[in-house]
Design a protein around this motif. Structure first.
Motif, PDB file in Angstrom:
ATOM      1  N   GLU A 149      17.469  59.474  41.004  1.00 28.21           N
ATOM      2  CA  GLU A 149      16.689  59.062  42.173  1.00 28.21           C
ATOM      3  C   GLU A 149      16.634  57.540  42.249  1.00 28.21           C
ATOM      4  N   ASP A 150      16.327  56.940  41.099  1.00 26.21           N
ATOM      5  CA  ASP A 150      16.239  55.481  41.072  1.00 26.21           C
ATOM      6  C   ASP A 150      17.576  54.861  41.487  1.00 26.21           C
ATOM      7  N   GLU A 203      19.945  56.221  43.284  1.00 25.47           N
ATOM      8  CA  GLU A 203      20.243  56.476  44.694  1.00 25.47           C
ATOM      9  C   GLU A 203      19.512  55.473  45.582  1.00 25.47           C
ATOM     10  N   ILE A 204      18.240  55.281  45.307  1.00 23.20           N
ATOM     11  CA  ILE A 204      17.434  54.344  46.078  1.00 23.20           C
ATOM     12  C   ILE A 204      18.045  52.941  45.974  1.00 23.20           C
ATOM     13  N   LEU A 264       9.807  47.574  46.044  1.00 24.34           N
ATOM     14  CA  LEU A 264      11.040  47.891  45.330  1.00 24.34           C
ATOM     15  C   LEU A 264      12.237  47.347  46.115  1.00 24.34           C
ATOM     16  N   GLU A 265      12.179  47.562  47.396  1.00 29.90           N
ATOM     17  CA  GLU A 265      13.272  47.101  48.263  1.00 29.90           C
ATOM     18  C   GLU A 265      13.444  45.598  48.138  1.00 29.90           C
ATOM     19  N   ASP A 319      22.275  48.645  52.376  1.00 26.43           N
ATOM     20  CA  ASP A 319      21.620  48.088  53.570  1.00 26.43           C
ATOM     21  C   ASP A 319      21.935  46.606  53.736  1.00 26.43           C
ATOM     22  N   ASP A 358      19.395  56.164  33.883  1.00 24.14           N
ATOM     23  CA  ASP A 358      19.464  57.618  33.705  1.00 24.14           C
ATOM     24  C   ASP A 358      18.878  58.382  34.898  1.00 24.14           C
ATOM     25  N   SER A 359      18.042  57.710  35.708  1.00 21.59           N
ATOM     26  CA  SER A 359      17.382  58.427  36.807  1.00 21.59           C
ATOM     27  C   SER A 359      18.252  58.396  38.059  1.00 21.59           C
ATOM     28  N   ILE A 404      21.077  52.678  48.093  1.00 15.11           N
ATOM     29  CA  ILE A 404      20.707  52.606  49.511  1.00 15.11           C
ATOM     30  C   ILE A 404      20.304  51.193  49.880  1.00 15.11           C
ATOM     31  N   PHE A 405      19.428  50.593  49.039  1.00 10.33           N
ATOM     32  CA  PHE A 405      18.916  49.245  49.351  1.00 10.33           C
ATOM     33  C   PHE A 405      20.039  48.223  49.319  1.00 10.33           C
ATOM     34  N   THR A 440       7.518  51.359  47.770  1.00 10.16           N
ATOM     35  CA  THR A 440       8.899  51.319  48.242  1.00 10.16           C
ATOM     36  C   THR A 440       9.299  49.954  48.774  1.00 10.16           C
ATOM     37  N   ASP A 484      18.378  49.718  32.484  1.00 11.37           N
ATOM     38  CA  ASP A 484      17.075  50.396  32.330  1.00 11.37           C
ATOM     39  C   ASP A 484      16.751  50.436  30.828  1.00 11.37           C
ATOM     40  N   LYS A 493       9.934  47.760  37.736  1.00  9.22           N
ATOM     41  CA  LYS A 493      10.085  48.697  38.857  1.00  9.22           C
ATOM     42  C   LYS A 493       8.704  49.005  39.419  1.00  9.22           C
ATOM     43  N   VAL A 549       6.014  50.937  42.138  1.00 12.81           N
ATOM     44  CA  VAL A 549       5.993  52.241  42.788  1.00 12.81           C
ATOM     45  C   VAL A 549       6.212  52.067  44.298  1.00 12.81           C
TER      46      VAL A 549
END
Lengths: 149, 769
Positions: free
Chosen positions: A17-18, A20-21, A128-129, A28, A14-15, A24-25, A125, A69, A121, A123
């Motif tokens: 931001e989560d 999107e991150i 998380l990556e 990459d 639902d997030s 991105i990862f 970064t 999630d 998850k 905090v």
């Protein structure tokens, strides 16, 4: 019924931001598998069961893995997990839980319901990556998903 | 049964067979009447005479042959017989009275005539009337009215009865009037009395039940007075028409003239009584008591005076229900007051047991006992006069298997529980209240045997002599002695008000306990709710708070990594600060979460080798904090013991305390000592008062030579997120370690405290109980 396996990643998160991150990862890593996302458990269930908005939509091929999630609006992730793992048609799809909760009760409950993995998850970064990329590497590149016979 | 093999009316009779014979001796079938009147029985169909008393010849000049088998009009004029028949019709089952006159050869005799019907015959009793003028009759009538008027004014039972005996004394002129009251065991007690000077008084005296045999009691219950003007008079036999054919004797139950049983004669003559009038007092269809009028010399009494006394007796009987003994009332009120005070103090008491036992007299006064035992969870406490503890415990054990009711009471405990014969002087009476069978919450009250309780009014033996022939007959002395033997191992019976008090006490206690349980349930509910809220908060903290935090953190990092070329130095610095702050907030949330989980999860208690735990903790610390720990000298004073605790949480305690000892120091080579002290060794360590007062246990300590803690901070170092130093000094930290440590110790029912000299070192001590 889902008929094909398309080596996709199906994210129920639902997030924004989560998500999107996460994207991105994974980008990459030059991973090109399709990534589908549902923001709520209800929507995800509608897709699998072809109900609601997905009533007349071609059924989705089985993803290689579902990243779930736990803390979802409406139908909670634990319920989604229980329903999919309790249904013979979807039971074989690997489901990995991706949650903030490190509560042992949550972790054990998910495994009981048939989760194939549980990721907390963090905090930080870089942590998380590391987690996201390990997950993607294993489930999308290394692991052999269930085969249609 | 002839009179010879009558059992002597020994009230001390213990042989039940004899006792039964005595109780049921058929005095109403004696075939004898008193000589002051004539009895005639007639056949109800043809009114021919079936039996007649032998004195008809002497009284009326009629020979037996001329009467027996003949119509009644051989004795009475026909018109009077017609009148009697009409009377009998109108009142079939009572005794009716009329007056008639009889012409004999020599004179006219005025007679009281009493007529009633038995199963077989009609009985006519004729009693010559002593001449009495109308003035005297009027006076008698007035006296009765005045007596009733006076009595109606009195509310107090004792005073009422005392006045009544005074009135009867005036109406009869007998020299000794008493009211007996029967208790539940049919024993009598004189509760009101008027006696002429020189007459022995019996006020307060008890008489055992056998003084009045059961059958005689039943005869009294018919409500017919018993009158015997001369106990020395020789009884007159009743002659049957068919003497040979074994006709059953005439039933004299309701015959006014029925003879006085020899035993009863002896009994009264032993009290120097030669005439009596006895009137039954009946309340709620039960024989409540008797009005007994005695005279030392033979004494006649007019029928009108007798029936006035009977009327007065009926009035007294009717009024009994409306009169309350002031004394009894006061006793009941007193009992009620004790109960309400008792209940109030139990309701407010912190300590239920103390409230029951203090003050001791209250528990005893509540039911009028002289001793009590309180049993709570099987633990017995004795109060006042009781059997020895082991006997009380045995009695409780017996009651567990034999008594299923909540309230058991007896005034003859040894009848139910033979072992009680060992201690009649303290416990002939028992009242056992079971508040809870399951938890063994019992109260037992004890009463001594009666002679220990009763003070006798007067000495019943002063004016008496025992029968010369040595026969144990009924006389007050024998009666008194018999009564004493009768009340061996017998206590005063428990009164209804006392039993009610016990039941009320039980209900009150149960009510209080239920209330407390309700309160507790409410508190539990609140606690559950707040726990649930705490759990929800912790959950929210871990999920909802962390999500935006992660967003801030990750996006700040993204900016730093991918946009560093477009940011100037201070922008980069600020983003780094942002990242640091999110990390710090993450740490705070984690500490909070840990603390809230600590309060909710069950401890896993098991025997734990603390030595092994501490060794592992040191190993882990050395691996993670290599710089400081490598330089530190951590000593374990002596091998730590194995104790019952949660091994993971205890590991956390040592980790927190050790890492604090390593962090808060300026020494290049800090010295840290871990050890413990047994209760015998604890004189050398400072222990707070609240810890010293609790159970003695092993104290663990972790001592360092670090920076120390100022006295004023000794308490608040345990507060959540409380730090004494700048944020990054001594390696930073959330300020939750000691809070978590304290919480763990408290979850183990333990205490933690700190001793420290500022600038010299700190010693954390904890005790697990």
């Amino acid at each position: 019924m889902l008929t094909a396996v398309d080596k996709s990643l199906f994210v129920i998160e639902d997030s924004d931001e989560d998500f999107e991150i996460l994207k991105i990862f994974i980008e990459d890593m030059d991973i090109t598998n399709p990534i589908y996302r549902c923001e709520t458990g209800d929507r995800a269930l509608d897709m699998f069961y072809q109900e609601g908005d997905y009533k007349d939509v071609e059924p989705l091929p089985h993803p290689s893995v579902i990243l779930l999630d736990l803390n979802l609006p409406g139908t909670d992730g634990r319920e989604v997990l229980g329903l999919l793992k309790g249904d013979q048609r979807f039971r074989d799809i690997p489901i990995v839980v991706f949650s903030t909760s490190s509560d042992p009760a949550d972790i054990n409950l998910c495994y009981e319901k048939g989760a194939n993995g549980y990721l907390v998850k963090p905090v930080a970064t870089d942590e998380l990556e590391k987690i996201v990329q390990s997950f993607a590497e294993f489930w999308l590149n290394i692991n052999t998903p269930p085969q249609l016979t | 049964m002839s009179l010879v093999d009558r059992p002597t009316a020994d009230p001390g009779i213990v042989n039940p067979e004899l006792r039964h014979q005595h109780d049921e001796y058929p005095v109403h079938l004696s075939g004898l009447i008193q000589p002051h009147g004539v009895l005639i029985a007639v056949n109800p169909t043809d009114w021919t005479v079936t039996r007649v008393s032998q004195n008809i010849t002497a009284q009326f000049g009629k020979s037996l042959e001329n009467v027996l088998g003949k119509p009644l009009n051989h004795i009475l004029p026909t018109e009077q017989i017609t009148q009697l028949q009409a009377q009998l019709q109108s009142q079939a089952d009572g005794v009716t009275h009329s007056q008639l006159s009889l012409n004999t050869a020599s004179s006219v005799i005025n007679l009281n005539c009493f007529i009633h019907q038995t199963q077989t015959e009609i009985v006519v009793e004729l009693e010559p009337i002593a001449e009495m003028g109308t003035v005297q009759l009027m006076a008698e009538r007035n006296r009765l009215h005045q007596a009733i008027n006076r009595l109606q004014q009195i509310a107090d039972l004792d005073q009422f009865l005392q006045t009544a005996v005074g009135e009867i004394s005036r109406m009869t002129d007998f020299d000794h009037i008493m009211v007996y009251k029967f208790d539940a065991q049919q024993a009598g007690q004189v509760i009101a009395e008027v006696a002429q000077p020189g007459i022995a008084t019996y006020l307060g005296q008890h008489f055992p039940a056998p003084d009045i045999p059961s059958l005689v009691r039943r005869l009294y219950q018919t409500g017919i007075y018993r009158f015997a003007p001369d106990l020395n008079a020789v009884s007159v036999p009743i002659i049957d028409l068919d003497r040979a054919d074994g006709t059953p004797p005439l039933d004299l139950s309701r015959a006014i003239l029925r003879n006085v049983d020899p035993c009863c004669v002896t009994y009264h003559q032993n009290m120097a009584v030669n005439a009596f009038l006895i009137i039954a007092l009946i309340k709620d269809q039960e024989l409540w008591g008797l009005i007994s009028c005695h005279n030392t010399t033979p004494r006649s009494l007019s029928h009108s005076a007798r029936s006035d006394c009977q009327l007065l007796g009926q009035f007294i009987s009717a009024e009994l229900a409306n009169k309350v003994s002031q004394e009894e009332l006061e006793h009941v009120i007193k009992l009620g007051n004790i109960l309400s005070e008792f209940v109030a103090s139990i309701a407010q008491a912190e300590n239920f047991k103390q409230a029951l036992l203090q003050p001791q007299n209250r528990l005893l006064d509540l039911v009028g006992a002289q001793g009590a035992a309180v049993c709570l969870d099987g633990e017995v406490t004795l109060v006042g006069e009781t059997p020895p503890l082991n006997q009380v415990e045995a009695l409780i054990e017996w009651s567990d298997s034999h008594i299923k009711t909540n309230l058991f009471h007896t005034h003859q405990l040894d009848q139910a529980y033979p072992a009680a014969a060992a201690y009649p002087a303290v416990a002939s009476g028992l009242m056992l209240l079971k508040i809870s069978q399951i938890r063994q919450y019992y109260i037992l009250w004890f009463r001594p045997e009666v002679p220990q309780t009763i003070t006798w009014a007067g000495n019943p033996t002063d004016h008496l002599s025992v029968n010369a022939d040595g026969e144990i007959s009924m006389c007050p002395r024998a009666s008194f002695e018999a009564w004493q033997s009768n009340v061996k191992a017998t206590a005063l019976p428990w009164q209804q008000a006392e039993l009610d008090n016990a039941i009320d006490l039980r209900n009150a206690i149960i009510g209080i306990v239920l209330n407390k349980a309700d309160e507790l349930a409410q508190i539990n509910l609140d606690l559950e709710r707040s726990n649930h809220e705490l759990a929800s908060f912790a959950y929210a903290a871990s999920h909802d708070l962390k999500e935006p935090l992660r967003g801030i953190h990750n996006f700040s990092n993204l900016l730093l990594k991918r946009y560093s070329e477009v940011l100037d130095e201070s922008g980069i610095k600020r983003l780094q600060t942002l990242v640091r702050l999110t990390q710090r907030m993450d740490m705070l949330i984690d500490s909070l979460l840990k603390l809230s989980r600590l309060g909710q999860t069950e401890l896993t208690m098991e025997p734990t080798d603390l030595q092994a735990i501490v060794e592992r903790v040191i190993e882990v610390l050395q691996a993670s904090r290599s710089d400081a720990t490598a330089q530190a000298n951590i000593q374990i004073a002596r091998a730590l013991p194995t104790i019952d605790c949660d091994p993971i949480l205890m590991g956390e305690v040592f980790t927190n305390l050790l890492s604090n000892a390593l962090k808060y120091t300026k020494q290049a080579h800090p010295i840290i000592e871990i050890g413990y002290l047994t209760p015998e060794e604890q004189s050398e360590i400072a222990i707070p008062a609240d810890v010293a007062s609790t159970k003695k246990a092993v104290i663990f300590y972790i001592r360092d030579n670090g920076i120390g803690i100022r006295d004023r901070h000794h308490q608040n170092i345990f507060q959540l997120f409380k730090r004494l130093h700048e944020r990054d000094a001594y390696g930073g930290g959330a300020g939750a370690g000691l809070t978590i440590t304290k919480k763990i110790i408290e979850r183990h029912q333990g205490k933690i405290w700190v001793n420290s000299v500022y600038g010299e070192g700190t010693e954390f001590c904890f005790m697990l109980t």
